[in-house]
Design a protein around this motif. Sequence first.
Motif, PDB file in Angstrom:
ATOM      1  N   SER A 233     -47.290  -5.643 -37.013  1.00 42.23           N
ATOM      2  CA  SER A 233     -46.934  -7.066 -37.035  1.00 42.23           C
ATOM      3  C   SER A 233     -45.457  -7.289 -37.336  1.00 42.23           C
ATOM      4  N   ASN A 234     -44.898  -6.557 -38.310  1.00 44.98           N
ATOM      5  CA  ASN A 234     -43.481  -6.747 -38.627  1.00 44.98           C
ATOM      6  C   ASN A 234     -42.613  -6.495 -37.402  1.00 44.98           C
ATOM      7  N   MET A 237     -43.161  -9.151 -34.612  1.00 49.99           N
ATOM      8  CA  MET A 237     -42.529 -10.439 -34.898  1.00 49.99           C
ATOM      9  C   MET A 237     -41.016 -10.356 -34.779  1.00 49.99           C
ATOM     10  N   ASP A 247     -38.281 -12.438 -43.291  1.00 49.05           N
ATOM     11  CA  ASP A 247     -39.254 -13.451 -42.889  1.00 49.05           C
ATOM     12  C   ASP A 247     -40.557 -12.808 -42.402  1.00 49.05           C
ATOM     13  N   VAL A 251     -44.556 -13.041 -44.092  1.00 51.44           N
ATOM     14  CA  VAL A 251     -45.779 -13.355 -43.348  1.00 51.44           C
ATOM     15  C   VAL A 251     -46.856 -12.313 -43.651  1.00 51.44           C
ATOM     16  N   PHE A 295     -52.505 -16.227 -33.304  1.00 53.91           N
ATOM     17  CA  PHE A 295     -51.268 -15.708 -33.879  1.00 53.91           C
ATOM     18  C   PHE A 295     -50.362 -15.154 -32.783  1.00 53.91           C
ATOM     19  N   TYR A 301     -41.390 -19.268 -36.934  1.00 54.48           N
ATOM     20  CA  TYR A 301     -41.652 -18.756 -38.277  1.00 54.48           C
ATOM     21  C   TYR A 301     -42.673 -19.629 -39.001  1.00 54.48           C
ATOM     22  N   PHE A 304     -46.193 -18.946 -37.737  1.00 59.15           N
ATOM     23  CA  PHE A 304     -46.712 -17.683 -38.264  1.00 59.15           C
ATOM     24  C   PHE A 304     -47.195 -17.855 -39.706  1.00 59.15           C
ATOM     25  N   LEU A 305     -46.414 -18.572 -40.521  1.00 61.02           N
ATOM     26  CA  LEU A 305     -46.800 -18.798 -41.914  1.00 61.02           C
ATOM     27  C   LEU A 305     -48.089 -19.604 -42.005  1.00 61.02           C
ATOM     28  N   ALA A 308     -51.091 -17.222 -40.896  1.00 59.27           N
ATOM     29  CA  ALA A 308     -51.252 -15.977 -41.652  1.00 59.27           C
ATOM     30  C   ALA A 308     -52.400 -16.015 -42.673  1.00 59.27           C
TER      31      ALA A 308
END
Length: 408
Positions: A233-234, A237, A247, A251, A295, A301, A304-305, A308
């Motif tokens: 995911s990191n 994104m 950021d 998440v 998602f 951003y 996504f938040l 999550a």
Amino acid sequence: MSAKPTPYRWVVLLLCWAAFTMTSVDRSTWGPAAAAVSDSWHVPLAALGIFATCYYIGYVLSNAAGGFLTDWVGSRLVLGLSLLVAGSLMIVFGSTTSIPVGITVQGLVGLFAGVEFSAGMKLITTWLPEREIGLASGIFMTATSLGTVIANAVVPTLIKHGNWGASYHLFGGVTVVLAVLCTVFLRNGTAVRGDARRALPDLRPLLRNRDLLLLGLAGFGGLWGTYGFVTWSNTLMMKGSHLSGVDAGLVVVIFSGVAVAVKPLVGWVTDRLGLGMRLPIMAILLLFTASLLVFGAMRSYGAFLAVAPVLGIAAYAYSPLTAAMIPKLAGGRLAGSAAGAVNAVWQLGSVLVPAAVGPVFRATGSFYAAFALLAAGPLLGAAAVLGIRDDRPQRTPGTSAAAVGQAG
């Protein structure tokens, strides 16, 4: 024999949870320590994956074999010895300067750390009544999430003020201490006495148990989605939506943080509703599928938040229920063997998914395509759960979980 629960069951749950948490910490230490190890040993970052691969090979093997040993010699001995050896090997790894030795030690740590799930579930099944198994499994399964949180909170600080080896020395030492506590305070609590206790378990009923095979497939699909997200995911994104590392990390922290609360809660609610576990598992896996697709369609951003927390709930809420269903399907006598074998199948999902997502993203350049591949896992899992009949009578020999709580 009285089936009245004993307060000692909470001691059992606490020690089993602590053992599983500590081996989860040991497993998670490599992530935040890897970059420092790369600098110390002058190993390219791209080559560090072999350490994790060797660990998980040992981990999957020990899950399969550890459950059999648990049913044969008892959870107390298996937990105590495995924690002692795994902790000692952690200390050795923190002191080594040899790459071949380090790779070998990582594989051995995984080999001894993979039995805690089956041994812990066997003890929980033995000492807690069936009406509390959902809650107990939820508490027990918080170990995997807490292990990641603890390692990521402690290891960077230790590296900053010392070196990467200090984290392995610290966690290895705590694991050894916990091995002593488990050996002293745990009791197997089995209703089988005398020479029969040491008899080799007959695993043939497990091989014929269609429901356990389907549960293994369901957990495989769930972990495919969960650990695929954790692993990729990191990067996805950052590369797909151009988020900063900070950021994207936040998440994932929100995603993982909800698991500590949701696992015991979903177990407790399921116990209270008394509707069984099959339908809740299926509903959660379908929610997980939809959440991954949503998602994957997000680009900002803030979006996504917002998604999550829901994604985190769906990604972790099924695990205490699938764990609690194992002894229900297998019976008390073979609960350890069943837990080890089924968890080994589950863990294959976390082993295989990192290698699958990367090529898809590189070939398509599509953020959504990568998440669609992740969503295929829980969708497959939900379909497998549809075929499970958790109301079938137990077909393995032995005493039911609720009836053995006072033994030992």
